[in-house]
Design a protein around this motif. Structure first.
Motif, PDB file in Angstrom:
ATOM      1  N   GLN A  67       1.292  12.205  -9.679  1.00 50.55           N
ATOM      2  CA  GLN A  67       0.693  13.528  -9.490  1.00 50.55           C
ATOM      3  C   GLN A  67       1.723  14.636  -9.724  1.00 50.55           C
ATOM      4  O   GLN A  67       1.437  15.637 -10.373  1.00 50.55           O
ATOM      5  CB  GLN A  67       0.110  13.663  -8.082  1.00 50.55           C
ATOM      6  CG  GLN A  67      -1.166  12.873  -7.880  1.00 50.55           C
ATOM      7  CD  GLN A  67      -1.651  12.934  -6.428  1.00 50.55           C
ATOM      8  OE1 GLN A  67      -0.899  13.316  -5.531  1.00 50.55           O
ATOM      9  NE2 GLN A  67      -2.901  12.536  -6.218  1.00 50.55           N
ATOM     10  N   VAL A  68       2.926  14.452  -9.200  1.00 49.49           N
ATOM     11  CA  VAL A  68       3.983  15.449  -9.393  1.00 49.49           C
ATOM     12  C   VAL A  68       4.322  15.565 -10.868  1.00 49.49           C
ATOM     13  O   VAL A  68       4.424  16.665 -11.417  1.00 49.49           O
ATOM     14  CB  VAL A  68       5.237  15.093  -8.563  1.00 49.49           C
ATOM     15  CG1 VAL A  68       6.408  15.966  -8.949  1.00 49.49           C
ATOM     16  CG2 VAL A  68       4.940  15.208  -7.085  1.00 49.49           C
TER      17      VAL A  68
ATOM     18  N   SER B 167       1.652  17.333 -12.800  1.00 51.46           N
ATOM     19  CA  SER B 167       1.538  18.760 -12.506  1.00 51.46           C
ATOM     20  C   SER B 167       2.594  19.586 -13.242  1.00 51.46           C
ATOM     21  O   SER B 167       2.403  20.784 -13.433  1.00 51.46           O
ATOM     22  CB  SER B 167       1.635  19.005 -11.003  1.00 51.46           C
ATOM     23  OG  SER B 167       2.959  18.768 -10.555  1.00 51.46           O
ATOM     24  N   ILE B 168       3.691  18.974 -13.640  1.00 51.11           N
ATOM     25  CA  ILE B 168       4.739  19.739 -14.342  1.00 51.11           C
ATOM     26  C   ILE B 168       4.677  19.566 -15.842  1.00 51.11           C
ATOM     27  O   ILE B 168       5.480  20.143 -16.556  1.00 51.11           O
ATOM     28  CB  ILE B 168       6.150  19.367 -13.810  1.00 51.11           C
ATOM     29  CG1 ILE B 168       6.458  17.893 -14.007  1.00 51.11           C
ATOM     30  CG2 ILE B 168       6.313  19.783 -12.379  1.00 51.11           C
ATOM     31  CD1 ILE B 168       7.859  17.485 -13.612  1.00 51.11           C
ATOM     32  N   HIS B 169       3.741  18.793 -16.330  1.00 45.15           N
ATOM     33  CA  HIS B 169       3.608  18.632 -17.788  1.00 45.15           C
ATOM     34  C   HIS B 169       2.383  19.301 -18.316  1.00 45.15           C
ATOM     35  O   HIS B 169       1.403  19.508 -17.987  1.00 45.15           O
ATOM     36  CB  HIS B 169       3.598  17.157 -18.168  1.00 45.15           C
ATOM     37  CG  HIS B 169       4.967  16.567 -18.088  1.00 45.15           C
ATOM     38  ND1 HIS B 169       5.345  15.751 -17.065  1.00 45.15           N
ATOM     39  CD2 HIS B 169       6.052  16.709 -18.870  1.00 45.15           C
ATOM     40  CE1 HIS B 169       6.590  15.378 -17.237  1.00 45.15           C
ATOM     41  NE2 HIS B 169       7.052  15.950 -18.316  1.00 45.15           N
TER      42      HIS B 169
ATOM     43  N   ASP C  70       0.831  -1.213   0.000  1.00 50.90           N
ATOM     44  CA  ASP C  70       0.000   0.000   0.000  1.00 50.90           C
ATOM     45  C   ASP C  70       0.864   1.262   0.000  1.00 50.90           C
ATOM     46  O   ASP C  70       0.536   2.249  -0.645  1.00 50.90           O
ATOM     47  CB  ASP C  70      -0.945   0.011   1.200  1.00 50.90           C
ATOM     48  CG  ASP C  70      -2.005  -1.080   1.100  1.00 50.90           C
ATOM     49  OD1 ASP C  70      -2.396  -1.416  -0.046  1.00 50.90           O
ATOM     50  OD2 ASP C  70      -2.431  -1.591   2.147  1.00 50.90           O
ATOM     51  N   LYS C  71       2.007   1.223   0.712  1.00 53.04           N
ATOM     52  CA  LYS C  71       2.911   2.373   0.722  1.00 53.04           C
ATOM     53  C   LYS C  71       3.572   2.565  -0.637  1.00 53.04           C
ATOM     54  O   LYS C  71       3.780   3.698  -1.085  1.00 53.04           O
ATOM     55  CB  LYS C  71       3.969   2.208   1.808  1.00 53.04           C
ATOM     56  CG  LYS C  71       3.416   2.344   3.201  1.00 53.04           C
ATOM     57  CD  LYS C  71       4.500   2.252   4.244  1.00 53.04           C
ATOM     58  CE  LYS C  71       3.904   2.415   5.636  1.00 53.04           C
ATOM     59  NZ  LYS C  71       4.942   2.342   6.674  1.00 53.04           N
ATOM     60  N   ILE C  72       3.893   1.474  -1.295  1.00 48.80           N
ATOM     61  CA  ILE C  72       4.497   1.561  -2.639  1.00 48.80           C
ATOM     62  C   ILE C  72       3.505   2.177  -3.612  1.00 48.80           C
ATOM     63  O   ILE C  72       3.834   3.088  -4.379  1.00 48.80           O
ATOM     64  CB  ILE C  72       4.953   0.178  -3.124  1.00 48.80           C
ATOM     65  CG1 ILE C  72       6.089  -0.340  -2.248  1.00 48.80           C
ATOM     66  CG2 ILE C  72       5.371   0.221  -4.586  1.00 48.80           C
ATOM     67  CD1 ILE C  72       6.460  -1.772  -2.503  1.00 48.80           C
ATOM     68  N   ILE C  73       2.273   1.699  -3.586  1.00 52.00           N
ATOM     69  CA  ILE C  73       1.239   2.217  -4.487  1.00 52.00           C
ATOM     70  C   ILE C  73       0.993   3.699  -4.214  1.00 52.00           C
ATOM     71  O   ILE C  73       0.869   4.509  -5.145  1.00 52.00           O
ATOM     72  CB  ILE C  73      -0.057   1.391  -4.361  1.00 52.00           C
ATOM     73  CG1 ILE C  73       0.192  -0.018  -4.916  1.00 52.00           C
ATOM     74  CG2 ILE C  73      -1.222   2.067  -5.072  1.00 52.00           C
ATOM     75  CD1 ILE C  73      -0.906  -1.010  -4.620  1.00 52.00           C
ATOM     76  N   ALA C  74       0.963   4.089  -2.942  1.00 52.74           N
ATOM     77  CA  ALA C  74       0.766   5.500  -2.594  1.00 52.74           C
ATOM     78  C   ALA C  74       1.917   6.346  -3.124  1.00 52.74           C
ATOM     79  O   ALA C  74       1.706   7.452  -3.650  1.00 52.74           O
ATOM     80  CB  ALA C  74       0.630   5.657  -1.085  1.00 52.74           C
ATOM     81  N   ALA C  75       3.146   5.845  -3.010  1.00 52.58           N
ATOM     82  CA  ALA C  75       4.306   6.591  -3.504  1.00 52.58           C
ATOM     83  C   ALA C  75       4.249   6.739  -5.016  1.00 52.58           C
ATOM     84  O   ALA C  75       4.573   7.802  -5.566  1.00 52.58           O
ATOM     85  CB  ALA C  75       5.600   5.901  -3.083  1.00 52.58           C
TER      86      ALA C  75
END
Length: 72
Positions: free
Chosen positions: A66-67, A70-72, A55-60
């Motif tokens: 998202q990052v 946001s820059i494209h 779950d932590k891997i998927i969240a990362a």
């Protein structure tokens, strides 16, 4: 320009390589060390044990997407 240098005497040990105490003068030296590492590891293989929470891997991964979005 030197690609690296040895901070230890003698051939690199597995511990020295894992601790980053061995740098290489050329690609051929790096390849030879890599091949030795593979042979040493394959002589005494250890099973891979998954320790990360999926779950932590998927969240990362989602945060990374998202990052990037946001820059494209």
């Amino acid at each position: 320009m030197l690609a690296g240098f040895s901070r230890v005497q003698g051939p690199p040990t597995l511990e020295a390589r894992q601790r980053g105490l061995w740098l290489f003068r050329c690609v051929v030296d790096l390849q030879a060390a890599f091949n030795r590492f593979v042979l040493e590891t394959n002589n005494d293989p250890k099973p891979f044990t998954w320790t990360a929470d999926p779950d932590k891997i998927i969240a990362a991964v989602r945060r990374g997407h998202q990052v990037l979005d946001s820059i494209h």
